[in-house]
Scaffold this motif. Structure first.
Motif, PDB file in Angstrom:
ATOM      1  N   UNK A   1       0.845  -1.264   0.077  1.00 36.50           N
ATOM      2  CA  UNK A   1      -0.127  -0.048  -0.206  1.00 36.50           C
ATOM      3  C   UNK A   1       0.927   1.208   0.010  1.00 36.50           C
ATOM      4  N   UNK A   2       1.845   1.208   0.680  1.00 36.42           N
ATOM      5  CA  UNK A   2       2.825   2.323   0.826  1.00 36.42           C
ATOM      6  C   UNK A   2       3.645   2.756  -0.464  1.00 36.42           C
ATOM      7  N   UNK A   3       3.974   1.549  -1.114  1.00 43.59           N
ATOM      8  CA  UNK A   3       4.683   1.522  -2.404  1.00 43.59           C
ATOM      9  C   UNK A   3       3.683   2.225  -3.381  1.00 43.59           C
ATOM     10  N   UNK A   4       2.590   1.586  -3.536  1.00 42.59           N
ATOM     11  CA  UNK A   4       1.359   2.295  -4.373  1.00 42.59           C
ATOM     12  C   UNK A   4       1.046   3.645  -4.499  1.00 42.59           C
ATOM     13  N   UNK A   5       1.579   4.129  -3.470  1.00 45.55           N
ATOM     14  CA  UNK A   5       1.242   5.871  -3.330  1.00 45.55           C
ATOM     15  C   UNK A   5       2.379   6.499  -3.241  1.00 45.55           C
ATOM     16  N   UNK A   6       3.642   5.968  -2.992  1.00 47.75           N
ATOM     17  CA  UNK A   6       4.797   6.693  -2.964  1.00 47.75           C
ATOM     18  C   UNK A   6       5.266   7.317  -4.223  1.00 47.75           C
ATOM     19  N   UNK A   7       5.967   8.361  -4.548  1.00 46.39           N
ATOM     20  CA  UNK A   7       6.643   8.698  -5.629  1.00 46.39           C
ATOM     21  C   UNK A   7       7.940   7.987  -5.729  1.00 46.39           C
ATOM     22  N   UNK A   8       8.771   8.009  -6.812  1.00 47.55           N
ATOM     23  CA  UNK A   8       9.767   7.633  -6.928  1.00 47.55           C
ATOM     24  C   UNK A   8      10.875   8.240  -6.063  1.00 47.55           C
ATOM     25  N   UNK A   9      10.765   9.450  -5.901  1.00 50.94           N
ATOM     26  CA  UNK A   9      11.901  10.211  -5.058  1.00 50.94           C
ATOM     27  C   UNK A   9      11.559   9.955  -3.427  1.00 50.94           C
ATOM     28  N   UNK A  10      10.332   9.627  -3.148  1.00 49.42           N
ATOM     29  CA  UNK A  10      10.292   9.250  -1.620  1.00 49.42           C
ATOM     30  C   UNK A  10      11.169   8.133  -1.072  1.00 49.42           C
ATOM     31  N   UNK A  11      10.597   8.073   0.320  1.00 45.62           N
ATOM     32  CA  UNK A  11      11.326   6.755   0.718  1.00 45.62           C
ATOM     33  C   UNK A  11      10.275   6.153   1.764  1.00 45.62           C
ATOM     34  N   UNK A  12      10.574   4.738   1.783  1.00 41.94           N
ATOM     35  CA  UNK A  12       9.583   4.132   2.721  1.00 41.94           C
ATOM     36  C   UNK A  12      10.680   3.390   3.754  1.00 41.94           C
ATOM     37  N   UNK A  13      10.041   3.665   5.007  1.00 40.99           N
ATOM     38  CA  UNK A  13      10.837   2.773   6.181  1.00 40.99           C
ATOM     39  C   UNK A  13       9.986   1.925   6.704  1.00 40.99           C
ATOM     40  N   UNK A  14      10.397   0.586   7.038  1.00 36.69           N
ATOM     41  CA  UNK A  14       9.751  -0.230   7.677  1.00 36.69           C
ATOM     42  C   UNK A  14      10.415  -0.283   8.907  1.00 36.69           C
ATOM     43  N   UNK A  15       9.660  -0.460  10.063  1.00 35.52           N
ATOM     44  CA  UNK A  15      10.369  -0.318  11.295  1.00 35.52           C
ATOM     45  C   UNK A  15       9.690  -1.011  12.286  1.00 35.52           C
ATOM     46  N   UNK A  16      10.249  -1.273  13.625  1.00 38.31           N
ATOM     47  CA  UNK A  16       9.556  -1.849  14.765  1.00 38.31           C
ATOM     48  C   UNK A  16      10.001  -3.124  14.912  1.00 38.31           C
ATOM     49  N   UNK A  17       9.048  -4.325  15.352  1.00 38.49           N
ATOM     50  CA  UNK A  17       9.415  -5.559  15.914  1.00 38.49           C
ATOM     51  C   UNK A  17      10.134  -6.242  14.621  1.00 38.49           C
ATOM     52  N   UNK A  18      10.745  -7.291  14.929  1.00 39.24           N
ATOM     53  CA  UNK A  18      11.636  -8.253  14.181  1.00 39.24           C
ATOM     54  C   UNK A  18      10.465  -8.995  13.245  1.00 39.24           C
ATOM     55  N   UNK A  19       9.102  -9.149  13.615  1.00 33.99           N
ATOM     56  CA  UNK A  19       8.100  -9.589  13.142  1.00 33.99           C
ATOM     57  C   UNK A  19       7.695  -8.528  11.740  1.00 33.99           C
ATOM     58  N   UNK A  20       7.913  -7.493  12.036  1.00 32.17           N
ATOM     59  CA  UNK A  20       7.522  -6.349  10.878  1.00 32.17           C
ATOM     60  C   UNK A  20       8.497  -6.552   9.906  1.00 32.17           C
TER      61      UNK A  20
END
Length: 433
Positions: free
Chosen positions: A399-418
Motif C-alpha cells: 500500500x505504501x509503495x502504491x502511493x509513494x513517488x519514486x523520489x520518496x522513501x519508505x521505512x519499515x520499522x518496529x518488531x523483528x516480525x515487522x
C-alpha cells in the motif's frame, strides 16, 4: 513419536511450558550438566539493550577475516529460525539442528523448558559439536537469568543500556544494568561499550573482581569524515574505514568489538588487515538496512525509544526526501508513545500492520493510540499526515509503495516480525515508473 521437522520441534517447544518468559537459570544449568554441554573455544557473550546484533556481527566478521572458524548464536531471526545459528559465517541447515533438539528432549525427562530455554540448549549443543576457534553468544533478555548465562564466558560485552522489558529487568537504567552485569565472571574481562554506563556495572565488576574495560577509560576512539582510529590498553588501530553497518552508534559497537579482541589477544590474535576487512564487509539485515530502488527502502528493527532515537538521527542524515512513508508494527508492551513522539515529525504517512504473534499490538490499536496522542497535542506531525491499517507487513508495504513517488522513501520499522514480514519472499525491490 519425536517431531520430524524443525517446524514440528518449534511447535513442540511452544507447547511445553506455561510461560513464554520464565526468568530462572536453574533448569538450564541442570540441563547443561545432563547434556555435558561445554565449549573448548573461547566464548564471548554479548548483552545490552541496543547494539547487540551489530556487535555480534562485527565480532564474527573480523574473526572470519582473521581465518578463524566462528560459531554464532544470534536472535531473534527475521525469516527462518535457523538464522539464529551460524557456523563459518553461514546459517546452519534446519535438518542439522534436529538431532540436537532430540538430545534436549531426551535429557529433559519430566522437566518443562520454555521455548527459549529449549531452543537455546539445542543451538548451543549444535555449536559445541563443531570444531570452532571462537563462540559468540547473544543474550536474549537481561543477562543474569538468561538461558545463555548458564555458560561461563571468557569475555563479556555489555552494549548500550536503556529501558526495555521493564517488567522483568526493573524500572530504571541502574536496575537494568544490574541484570546485564550478571554475565560478568570473576577475573575475566568485561567490555562496556555504553558511553554513559549505569554505575551498577562498575559496582558489580568491583564486587566480583572482573577485569572491567570501559569505553572512555580503557579504550577510546576518534575520527574524521574519512577514517577513524582506536586506542586500547596496549593496542592501537589507525586508518580504519567506517563499519559497513550504517548508523550513528556503530563506532561505539566497533570500539567495544576491538576491546574484546584486545582482551582475547593471547588466545585469538588478529591483524589490522582482518579488522579493516571485517568492518568493511560486515552485514546485518534489518539494522538501518538501506535497499536501493525508487522509492528508497529502509529496514530497521528499532522497537524501543533509545533505538528509535538513533533511527530518527540516521534518517535525518540520509538527505532530502519529499515524503516519508512508514510501515510499523510492534509488541503491545513497548513504549509506543515515546516511539511515536520521536518519529512523528519525520513521517508523512503511517501504515500500521497486524503481526502474526499474540503479544503484538493490533494495527487498529496502534492507530488509535497515535490519534489519541495527536488529539492531545503530544505529537509534532507534518500538516497532512495520513494513517492507514493493514492485515500484515507485506500488505502495508504494498500500500505504501502504491502511493509513494519514486523520489520518496519508505521505512519499515518496529518488531523483528515487522521487518521479517516484508522479507519473507526475499528483499523487496521497489521500482516506481
Amino acid at each position: 513419536m519425536l517431531p520430524q521437522t524443525l517446524d514440528d520441534w518449534l511447535a513442540h517447544c511452544e507447547r511445553l511450558h506455561p510461560k513464554t518468559i520464565d526468568m530462572t537459570l536453574e533448569r538450564v544449568q541442570l540441563m547443561r550438566d545432563r547434556l555435558g554441554l561445554k565449549f573448548e573455544a573461547p566464548v564471548v557473550m554479548v548483552a545490552g539493550t541496543n547494539g547487540k546484533g551489530s556487535t555480534c556481527a562485527m565480532l564474527e566478521c573480523i574473526a572470519l577475516q582473521a581465518g578463524y572458524r566462528v560459531g554464532l548464536y544470534i536472535k531473534p531471526h527475521l525469516v527462518h529460525f535457523q538464522e539464529r545459528c551460524r557456523v563459518g559465517g553461514e546459517s546452519v541447515t534446519a535438518e542439522s539442528l534436529l538431532p540436537f533438539f532430540a538430545a534436549v528432549e531426551e535429557a529433559r525427562g519430566e522437566m518443562t523448558l520454555s521455548y527459549f530455554e529449549f531452543t537455546t540448549l539445542a543451538i548451543m549443543l549444535r555449536l559445541a559439536a563443531e570444531p570452532l576457534d571462537l563462540v559468540i553468544l547473544e543474550v536474549g533478555l537481561g543477562g543474569r537469568l538468561d538461558a545463555v548465562n548458564a555458560i561461563d564466558a571468557d569475555c563479556s560485552v555489555i552494549t548500550s543500556i536503556d529501558l526495555d522489558h521493564t517488567e522483568y529487568l526493573g524500572p530504571d537504567r541502574e536496575s537494568v544494568g544490574r541484570e546485564k552485569a550478571g554475565i560478568m565472571r570473576a577475573g575475566r574481562p568485561v567490555v562496556v561499550s555504553d558511553p554513559m554506563p549505569p554505575a551498577s556495572l562498575a559496582a558489580r565488576a568491583a564486587e566480583i573482581g572482573a577485569d572491567l574495560r570501559q569505553l572512555g577509560k580503557d579504550f577510546t576512539y576518534s575520527g574524521d569524515r574519512q577514517q577513524w582510529q582506536w586506542t586500547g590498553r596496549e593496542k592501537r588501530f589507525s586508518g580504519l574505514a567506517y563499519p559497513a553497518l550504517r548508523g550513528v552508534n556503530q563506532l561505539l559497537n566497533a570500539s567495544g568489538v576491538l576491546a574484546v579482541f584486545e582482551a582475547l589477544y593471547a588466545r585469538l590474535p588478529i591483524s589490522a588487515q582482518a579488522v579493516r576487512n571485517g568492518l568493511a564487509m560486515v552485514e546485518l539485515p534489518g539494522r538501518f538496512q538501506v535497499v536501493a530502488g525508487q522509492p528508497a527502502l529502509v529496514l530497521d528493527v528499532a522497537h524501543n525509544p533509545h533505538a528509535v532515537a538513533a533511527l530518527a538521527q540516521n534518517l535525518d542524515q540520509m538527505g532530502f526526501f519529499p515524503r516519508t512513508h512508514v510501515v510499523f508494527g510492534a509488541m503491545a508492551d513497548k513504549d509506543l508513545a515515546a516511539i511515536f513522539q520521536k518519529m512523528a515529525p519525520l513521517v508523512d504517512a503511517w501504515h500500521f500492520c497486524d503481526l502474526e504473534i499474540p503479544r503484538a499490538a493490533k494495527a487498529a490499536d496502534l492507530r488509535q493510540q497515535f490519534e489519541a496522542l495527536q488529539q492531545a497535542g503530544a505529537l509534532k506531525t507534518p500538516p497532512q499526515v495520513s494513517l492507514h491499517s493493514h492485515a500484515d507487513p507485506l500488505a502495508a508495504l504494498a500500500a505504501a509503495a502504491a502511493v509513494a513517488d519514486p523520489a520518496d522513501r519508505i521505512l519499515v520499522f518496529g518488531s523483528f516480525y515487522t521487518v521479517g514480514g516484508v522479507l519473507k519472499q526475499g528483499v523487496p525491490r521497489l521500482q516506481r515508473a
